[in-house]
Design a protein around this motif. Structure first.
Motif, PDB file in Angstrom:
ATOM      1  N   ALA A  74     -62.091 -43.695 -26.893  1.00  0.00           N
ATOM      2  CA  ALA A  74     -63.075 -44.772 -26.794  1.00  0.00           C
ATOM      3  C   ALA A  74     -64.226 -44.578 -27.784  1.00  0.00           C
ATOM      4  O   ALA A  74     -65.147 -45.399 -27.837  1.00  0.00           O
ATOM      5  CB  ALA A  74     -63.613 -44.848 -25.369  1.00  0.00           C
ATOM      6  N   GLY A  75     -64.174 -43.491 -28.551  1.00  0.00           N
ATOM      7  CA  GLY A  75     -65.212 -43.263 -29.544  1.00  0.00           C
ATOM      8  C   GLY A  75     -66.320 -42.342 -29.098  1.00  0.00           C
ATOM      9  O   GLY A  75     -67.391 -42.312 -29.707  1.00  0.00           O
ATOM     10  N   PHE A  76     -66.069 -41.573 -28.044  1.00  0.00           N
ATOM     11  CA  PHE A  76     -67.059 -40.636 -27.520  1.00  0.00           C
ATOM     12  C   PHE A  76     -66.464 -39.230 -27.466  1.00  0.00           C
ATOM     13  O   PHE A  76     -66.154 -38.720 -26.382  1.00  0.00           O
ATOM     14  CB  PHE A  76     -67.526 -41.075 -26.125  1.00  0.00           C
ATOM     15  CG  PHE A  76     -68.093 -42.451 -26.078  1.00  0.00           C
ATOM     16  CD1 PHE A  76     -69.378 -42.710 -26.515  1.00  0.00           C
ATOM     17  CD2 PHE A  76     -67.333 -43.512 -25.617  1.00  0.00           C
ATOM     18  CE1 PHE A  76     -69.898 -43.995 -26.479  1.00  0.00           C
ATOM     19  CE2 PHE A  76     -67.843 -44.808 -25.566  1.00  0.00           C
ATOM     20  CZ  PHE A  76     -69.131 -45.048 -26.010  1.00  0.00           C
ATOM     21  N   PRO A  77     -66.264 -38.595 -28.624  1.00  0.00           N
ATOM     22  CA  PRO A  77     -65.658 -37.265 -28.610  1.00  0.00           C
ATOM     23  C   PRO A  77     -66.497 -36.266 -27.811  1.00  0.00           C
ATOM     24  O   PRO A  77     -67.718 -36.354 -27.801  1.00  0.00           O
ATOM     25  CB  PRO A  77     -65.592 -36.886 -30.086  1.00  0.00           C
ATOM     26  CG  PRO A  77     -66.502 -37.804 -30.793  1.00  0.00           C
ATOM     27  CD  PRO A  77     -66.661 -39.027 -29.949  1.00  0.00           C
ATOM     28  N   ARG A  78     -65.795 -35.373 -27.141  1.00  0.00           N
ATOM     29  CA  ARG A  78     -66.418 -34.308 -26.336  1.00  0.00           C
ATOM     30  C   ARG A  78     -67.311 -34.862 -25.225  1.00  0.00           C
ATOM     31  O   ARG A  78     -68.350 -34.290 -24.907  1.00  0.00           O
ATOM     32  CB  ARG A  78     -67.178 -33.339 -27.227  1.00  0.00           C
ATOM     33  CG  ARG A  78     -66.269 -32.708 -28.295  1.00  0.00           C
ATOM     34  CD  ARG A  78     -66.898 -31.590 -29.058  1.00  0.00           C
ATOM     35  NE  ARG A  78     -67.525 -30.564 -28.270  1.00  0.00           N
ATOM     36  CZ  ARG A  78     -66.895 -29.544 -27.658  1.00  0.00           C
ATOM     37  NH1 ARG A  78     -65.598 -29.437 -27.755  1.00  0.00           N
ATOM     38  NH2 ARG A  78     -67.577 -28.658 -26.970  1.00  0.00           N
ATOM     39  N   ALA A  79     -66.909 -35.991 -24.650  1.00  0.00           N
ATOM     40  CA  ALA A  79     -67.713 -36.630 -23.604  1.00  0.00           C
ATOM     41  C   ALA A  79     -66.871 -36.943 -22.367  1.00  0.00           C
ATOM     42  O   ALA A  79     -66.912 -38.043 -21.826  1.00  0.00           O
ATOM     43  CB  ALA A  79     -68.366 -37.889 -24.154  1.00  0.00           C
ATOM     44  N   ALA A  80     -66.111 -35.939 -21.911  1.00  0.00           N
ATOM     45  CA  ALA A  80     -65.259 -36.129 -20.743  1.00  0.00           C
ATOM     46  C   ALA A  80     -66.071 -36.559 -19.515  1.00  0.00           C
ATOM     47  O   ALA A  80     -65.629 -37.414 -18.743  1.00  0.00           O
ATOM     48  CB  ALA A  80     -64.488 -34.846 -20.436  1.00  0.00           C
ATOM     49  N   ARG A  81     -67.231 -35.985 -19.350  1.00  0.00           N
ATOM     50  CA  ARG A  81     -68.072 -36.347 -18.192  1.00  0.00           C
ATOM     51  C   ARG A  81     -68.489 -37.807 -18.243  1.00  0.00           C
ATOM     52  O   ARG A  81     -68.553 -38.482 -17.226  1.00  0.00           O
ATOM     53  CB  ARG A  81     -69.297 -35.447 -18.108  1.00  0.00           C
ATOM     54  CG  ARG A  81     -68.963 -34.065 -17.649  1.00  0.00           C
ATOM     55  CD  ARG A  81     -70.198 -33.239 -17.473  1.00  0.00           C
ATOM     56  NE  ARG A  81     -69.832 -31.883 -17.094  1.00  0.00           N
ATOM     57  CZ  ARG A  81     -70.686 -30.913 -16.963  1.00  0.00           C
ATOM     58  NH1 ARG A  81     -71.974 -31.123 -17.189  1.00  0.00           N
ATOM     59  NH2 ARG A  81     -70.276 -29.717 -16.615  1.00  0.00           N
ATOM     60  N   LEU A  82     -68.785 -38.291 -19.433  1.00  0.00           N
ATOM     61  CA  LEU A  82     -69.133 -39.703 -19.592  1.00  0.00           C
ATOM     62  C   LEU A  82     -67.976 -40.575 -19.116  1.00  0.00           C
ATOM     63  O   LEU A  82     -68.189 -41.555 -18.397  1.00  0.00           O
ATOM     64  CB  LEU A  82     -69.463 -40.021 -21.052  1.00  0.00           C
ATOM     65  CG  LEU A  82     -69.685 -41.498 -21.375  1.00  0.00           C
ATOM     66  CD1 LEU A  82     -70.946 -42.021 -20.700  1.00  0.00           C
ATOM     67  CD2 LEU A  82     -69.749 -41.713 -22.875  1.00  0.00           C
ATOM     68  N   ALA A  83     -66.758 -40.221 -19.510  1.00  0.00           N
ATOM     69  CA  ALA A  83     -65.590 -41.000 -19.085  1.00  0.00           C
ATOM     70  C   ALA A  83     -65.485 -41.004 -17.560  1.00  0.00           C
ATOM     71  O   ALA A  83     -65.267 -42.054 -16.952  1.00  0.00           O
ATOM     72  CB  ALA A  83     -64.314 -40.436 -19.712  1.00  0.00           C
ATOM     73  N   GLY A  84     -65.646 -39.850 -16.946  1.00  0.00           N
ATOM     74  CA  GLY A  84     -65.585 -39.773 -15.485  1.00  0.00           C
ATOM     75  C   GLY A  84     -66.672 -40.601 -14.820  1.00  0.00           C
ATOM     76  O   GLY A  84     -66.420 -41.300 -13.834  1.00  0.00           O
ATOM     77  N   ASP A 123     -59.573 -37.000 -23.360  1.00  0.00           N
ATOM     78  CA  ASP A 123     -58.766 -37.890 -24.208  1.00  0.00           C
ATOM     79  C   ASP A 123     -59.320 -39.305 -24.155  1.00  0.00           C
ATOM     80  O   ASP A 123     -59.472 -39.970 -25.180  1.00  0.00           O
ATOM     81  CB  ASP A 123     -57.311 -37.954 -23.728  1.00  0.00           C
ATOM     82  CG  ASP A 123     -56.524 -36.676 -23.891  1.00  0.00           C
ATOM     83  OD1 ASP A 123     -56.911 -35.821 -24.721  1.00  0.00           O
ATOM     84  OD2 ASP A 123     -55.508 -36.537 -23.176  1.00  0.00           O
ATOM     85  N   LEU A 124     -59.582 -39.771 -22.943  1.00  0.00           N
ATOM     86  CA  LEU A 124     -60.075 -41.132 -22.737  1.00  0.00           C
ATOM     87  C   LEU A 124     -61.388 -41.340 -23.488  1.00  0.00           C
ATOM     88  O   LEU A 124     -61.562 -42.332 -24.201  1.00  0.00           O
ATOM     89  CB  LEU A 124     -60.239 -41.412 -21.244  1.00  0.00           C
ATOM     90  CG  LEU A 124     -60.757 -42.784 -20.844  1.00  0.00           C
ATOM     91  CD1 LEU A 124     -59.809 -43.886 -21.299  1.00  0.00           C
ATOM     92  CD2 LEU A 124     -60.955 -42.845 -19.327  1.00  0.00           C
ATOM     93  N   ALA A 125     -62.296 -40.386 -23.327  1.00  0.00           N
ATOM     94  CA  ALA A 125     -63.592 -40.489 -24.003  1.00  0.00           C
ATOM     95  C   ALA A 125     -63.422 -40.501 -25.518  1.00  0.00           C
ATOM     96  O   ALA A 125     -64.012 -41.334 -26.216  1.00  0.00           O
ATOM     97  CB  ALA A 125     -64.487 -39.327 -23.578  1.00  0.00           C
ATOM     98  N   GLU A 126     -62.590 -39.607 -26.036  1.00  0.00           N
ATOM     99  CA  GLU A 126     -62.392 -39.532 -27.487  1.00  0.00           C
ATOM    100  C   GLU A 126     -61.770 -40.815 -28.033  1.00  0.00           C
ATOM    101  O   GLU A 126     -62.202 -41.331 -29.060  1.00  0.00           O
ATOM    102  CB  GLU A 126     -61.512 -38.333 -27.837  1.00  0.00           C
ATOM    103  CG  GLU A 126     -61.404 -38.114 -29.321  1.00  0.00           C
ATOM    104  CD  GLU A 126     -60.719 -36.815 -29.680  1.00  0.00           C
ATOM    105  OE1 GLU A 126     -60.271 -36.730 -30.835  1.00  0.00           O
ATOM    106  OE2 GLU A 126     -60.622 -35.912 -28.840  1.00  0.00           O
TER     107      GLU A 126
END
Length: 104
Positions: free
Chosen positions: A35-45, A30-33
């Motif tokens: 912020a404009g980074f859909p399907r990037a949960a690992r990036l958020a972490g 959710d956080l990644a999406e």
């Protein structure tokens, strides 16, 4: 990712993180999406791990997609305690996502 892109990603994720209201949670995805980074949960972490230990940002409001805390101890206990102080309850180690998930 270049250093500039990484800094931009961190800034965008921090803006969204700062907007999560007390008593609610979001997933890493959710956080990644948001912020404009859909399907990037690992990036958020990865970006959350870069936050200083004494940050005022509500990092504890981010959990995994199953409604669980993903941090190892002692961070997990600290995160659970903070969420419970905000009124978020756990049942069998999970947050009720239907009740506490924030959708702006």
């Amino acid at each position: 990712m270049s250093e500039e892109q990484t800094n931009n990603a961190l800034a965008r994720i921090c803006r969204v993180l700062a907007s999560i209201p007390s008593g609610y949670v979001v997933t890493y995805g959710d956080l990644a999406e948001m912020a404009g980074f859909p399907r990037a949960a690992r990036l958020a972490g990865q970006q959350l791990r870069k936050l200083p230990k004494d940050t005022n940002l509500p990092w504890h409001r981010v959990i995994n997609a199953q409604g669980r805390i993903s941090l190892p101890e002692p961070g997990a206990s600290r995160q659970r305690e903070r969420l419970q102080k905000e009124g978020v309850s756990f049942l069998k180690g999970r947050v009720d996502m239907a009740r506490y998930r924030w959708k702006p």
